[in-house]
Design a protein around this motif. Sequence first.
Motif, PDB file in Angstrom:
ATOM      1  N   LEU A 232       0.858  -1.187   0.000  1.00 17.65           N
ATOM      2  CA  LEU A 232       0.000   0.000   0.000  1.00 17.65           C
ATOM      3  C   LEU A 232       0.895   1.239   0.000  1.00 17.65           C
ATOM      4  N   PRO A 233       1.529   1.542  -1.111  1.00 14.05           N
ATOM      5  CA  PRO A 233       2.537   2.607  -1.144  1.00 14.05           C
ATOM      6  C   PRO A 233       1.984   4.006  -0.905  1.00 14.05           C
ATOM      7  N   SER A 234       0.676   4.193  -1.014  1.00 17.60           N
ATOM      8  CA  SER A 234       0.109   5.524  -0.783  1.00 17.60           C
ATOM      9  C   SER A 234       0.067   5.881   0.695  1.00 17.60           C
ATOM     10  N   VAL A 235       0.268   4.914   1.568  1.00 11.89           N
ATOM     11  CA  VAL A 235       0.255   5.139   3.012  1.00 11.89           C
ATOM     12  C   VAL A 235       1.626   4.780   3.562  1.00 11.89           C
ATOM     13  N   ALA A 236       2.136   5.637   4.450  1.00 16.09           N
ATOM     14  CA  ALA A 236       3.458   5.402   5.018  1.00 16.09           C
ATOM     15  C   ALA A 236       3.489   5.849   6.471  1.00 16.09           C
ATOM     16  N   HIS A 237       4.410   5.252   7.214  1.00 17.15           N
ATOM     17  CA  HIS A 237       4.667   5.704   8.580  1.00 17.15           C
ATOM     18  C   HIS A 237       5.827   6.693   8.535  1.00 17.15           C
ATOM     19  N   LEU A 238       5.678   7.823   9.230  1.00 12.82           N
ATOM     20  CA  LEU A 238       6.716   8.859   9.251  1.00 12.82           C
ATOM     21  C   LEU A 238       7.387   8.915  10.611  1.00 12.82           C
ATOM     22  N   GLU A 239       8.686   9.094  10.586  1.00 13.28           N
ATOM     23  CA  GLU A 239       9.492   9.285  11.784  1.00 13.28           C
ATOM     24  C   GLU A 239      10.442  10.448  11.537  1.00 13.28           C
ATOM     25  N   VAL A 240      11.021  10.979  12.599  1.00 13.55           N
ATOM     26  CA  VAL A 240      12.019  12.048  12.450  1.00 13.55           C
ATOM     27  C   VAL A 240      13.221  11.706  13.321  1.00 13.55           C
ATOM     28  N   SER A 241      14.353  12.289  12.975  1.00 12.85           N
ATOM     29  CA  SER A 241      15.582  12.089  13.736  1.00 12.85           C
ATOM     30  C   SER A 241      16.321  13.422  13.816  1.00 12.85           C
ATOM     31  N   PHE A 242      16.796  13.755  15.027  1.00 13.47           N
ATOM     32  CA  PHE A 242      17.495  15.021  15.268  1.00 13.47           C
ATOM     33  C   PHE A 242      18.986  14.744  15.476  1.00 13.47           C
ATOM     34  N   GLY A 243      19.834  15.529  14.769  1.00  7.64           N
ATOM     35  CA  GLY A 243      21.278  15.358  14.861  1.00  7.64           C
ATOM     36  C   GLY A 243      21.919  16.460  15.696  1.00  7.64           C
ATOM     37  N   PHE A 244      22.932  16.088  16.487  1.00  4.61           N
ATOM     38  CA  PHE A 244      23.633  17.027  17.361  1.00  4.61           C
ATOM     39  C   PHE A 244      25.107  17.103  16.972  1.00  4.61           C
ATOM     40  N   ALA A 245      25.754  18.157  17.443  1.00  5.36           N
ATOM     41  CA  ALA A 245      27.141  18.418  17.069  1.00  5.36           C
ATOM     42  C   ALA A 245      28.075  17.318  17.532  1.00  5.36           C
ATOM     43  N   ASP A 246      27.731  16.608  18.591  1.00  4.59           N
ATOM     44  CA  ASP A 246      28.607  15.541  19.082  1.00  4.59           C
ATOM     45  C   ASP A 246      28.427  14.230  18.322  1.00  4.59           C
ATOM     46  N   GLY A 247      27.643  14.220  17.251  1.00  7.02           N
ATOM     47  CA  GLY A 247      27.464  13.030  16.430  1.00  7.02           C
ATOM     48  C   GLY A 247      26.288  12.152  16.834  1.00  7.02           C
ATOM     49  N   ARG A 248      25.630  12.445  17.929  1.00  3.56           N
ATOM     50  CA  ARG A 248      24.487  11.633  18.340  1.00  3.56           C
ATOM     51  C   ARG A 248      23.246  12.002  17.534  1.00  3.56           C
ATOM     52  N   HIS A 249      22.394  11.016  17.340  1.00  3.60           N
ATOM     53  CA  HIS A 249      21.108  11.224  16.677  1.00  3.60           C
ATOM     54  C   HIS A 249      20.014  10.606  17.549  1.00  3.60           C
ATOM     55  N   LEU A 250      18.915  11.330  17.670  1.00  5.87           N
ATOM     56  CA  LEU A 250      17.810  10.886  18.512  1.00  5.87           C
ATOM     57  C   LEU A 250      16.561  10.777  17.660  1.00  5.87           C
ATOM     58  N   GLY A 251      15.948   9.599  17.664  1.00  3.84           N
ATOM     59  CA  GLY A 251      14.772   9.354  16.843  1.00  3.84           C
ATOM     60  C   GLY A 251      13.471   9.600  17.602  1.00  3.84           C
ATOM     61  N   VAL A 252      12.444  10.013  16.863  1.00  2.00           N
ATOM     62  CA  VAL A 252      11.103  10.225  17.420  1.00  2.00           C
ATOM     63  C   VAL A 252      10.103   9.586  16.470  1.00  2.00           C
ATOM     64  N   SER A 253       9.241   8.725  17.039  1.00  5.50           N
ATOM     65  CA  SER A 253       8.218   8.050  16.251  1.00  5.50           C
ATOM     66  C   SER A 253       6.873   8.227  16.949  1.00  5.50           C
ATOM     67  N   VAL A 254       5.919   8.812  16.233  1.00  2.25           N
ATOM     68  CA  VAL A 254       4.568   9.001  16.768  1.00  2.25           C
ATOM     69  C   VAL A 254       3.750   7.785  16.356  1.00  2.25           C
ATOM     70  N   GLU A 255       3.223   7.049  17.323  1.00  2.00           N
ATOM     71  CA  GLU A 255       2.635   5.748  17.032  1.00  2.00           C
ATOM     72  C   GLU A 255       1.327   5.531  17.784  1.00  2.00           C
ATOM     73  N   ALA A 256       0.601   4.508  17.338  1.00  2.72           N
ATOM     74  CA  ALA A 256      -0.521   3.968  18.115  1.00  2.72           C
ATOM     75  C   ALA A 256       0.073   3.120  19.227  1.00  2.72           C
ATOM     76  N   ARG A 257      -0.399   3.344  20.441  1.00  2.00           N
ATOM     77  CA  ARG A 257       0.157   2.651  21.608  1.00  2.00           C
ATOM     78  C   ARG A 257      -0.589   1.338  21.837  1.00  2.00           C
ATOM     79  N   TYR A 258       0.161   0.238  21.829  1.00  2.00           N
ATOM     80  CA  TYR A 258      -0.458  -1.083  21.915  1.00  2.00           C
ATOM     81  C   TYR A 258      -0.457  -1.599  23.347  1.00  2.00           C
ATOM     82  N   GLU A 259      -1.569  -2.254  23.689  1.00  2.00           N
ATOM     83  CA  GLU A 259      -1.599  -3.034  24.911  1.00  2.00           C
ATOM     84  C   GLU A 259      -1.040  -4.422  24.622  1.00  2.00           C
TER      85      GLU A 259
END
Length: 414
Positions: A232-259
């Motif tokens: 189903l290529p018309s639908v996708a999950h989106l995530e973002v990642s933030f980069g810092f000067a020290d080389g670290r990257h932190l990911g953020v994913s907005v999701e449905a929370r599962y029990e």
Amino acid sequence: MVLRFWTALYLVLLLLLGGGAGCAHQKKPLPDKLVGKNEQFAQTEKTAARPGQHLGQQPGQHLSQHLGQFPSNGIIAPVAAAISAANTSAKKQFPVQTASFSAPRNFPQTSQIRQVAANLPIQHPVNAMPDYQGMPEYPPNPGTQKKPRFETITSLGKAFADEFRPLGDRHWSPNHARQATAEFQGEMVVIHNIRNTDYRSATDYTTQFFDAVYNLSEIESMDVIEVPFAGLPSVAHLEVSFGFADGRHLGVSVEARYENGESFDTLGGFCNQFELIYVIADERDMIRLCTDINKNNVYMYRLKLTPEEVRTVFVDVLERANKLSREPEFYHSVSNNCTTNIIKHINHARAKAIPFEYRTLFSGYLDHLLYDLKLLETTAPTFEEARSASLINPLASEYGDTEFFSAGIRQNYF
């Protein structure tokens, strides 16, 4: 004159109101069917024992007169003699006063009452005495009492209502067990509950959470990660990642929370079946779940934003996570999902950067929209070439187990 007027008025009102009230409260004769019961009750009141008076004892008759009728052997005879002597002495010294005898505070058991009453000249039959042994404890033990019906109904109603409002304390699956939060301290931010999961399969994994400190002044970049649904290529999950000067990257994913035991359901996404969660995770956790476990294609694009705009987006994301920890929300497949929230954060940093159109609803085409809006850092002359260069699956597999994972997947994606 004025005082007399008010006094007279007061008396008139008092007579009018008081007289009416008095008439309203006059005794009414009892109905015929209650007359007999009322007379029986009055007769019982006359024969009932008073304080200091034993059953069968006439008013004014002292208990010592009964005690004197007991046999002379045992303990009762000396006690009776002592009470009689005390009474005689008291009458001589204080003619007005008489000795009195009252029942002890701790009332004896029914068996003891029966034993004593059997030897007294009581006019009432012993069997007419109430049996207190079969009565319940007072006050009753709360642990043995059945809950009132309204409490049971209230509990069921609360459980039913909980299914129709978002909650933060359900039995979550391990990888959704904690909502990340942030503490701001000037230029520094402490992020709690960053997820780091080692996946062996989609259902077999080990999840750990850790805290980390980031410097807001060192934030440099923001990448958008697009994961189209298989078939189903018309639908996708989106995530973002933030980069810092020290080389670290932190990911953020907005999701449905599962029990526990839940998985995504398309219809459930429209019917408030899931809560919303902001997963803040180690980038390797977030990306390798898609590339290695779910076998999805993963595309990474660098957004053309200034460091100040990236910082604004990052802070806005963390504040949104904090709010969700206090005020849970339902996930919705159209109005409250990964795409709508990420677009809101970007538009918060740059007003109307991403306008509403059909490609914001069909998130599989959002990367094409970003390319048309010139929000992607790329030199590719066409979108197809930019998309082909942004596929990171081979690099994620090559650098998946190395400490240079974040740098390795970015070496040639733009």
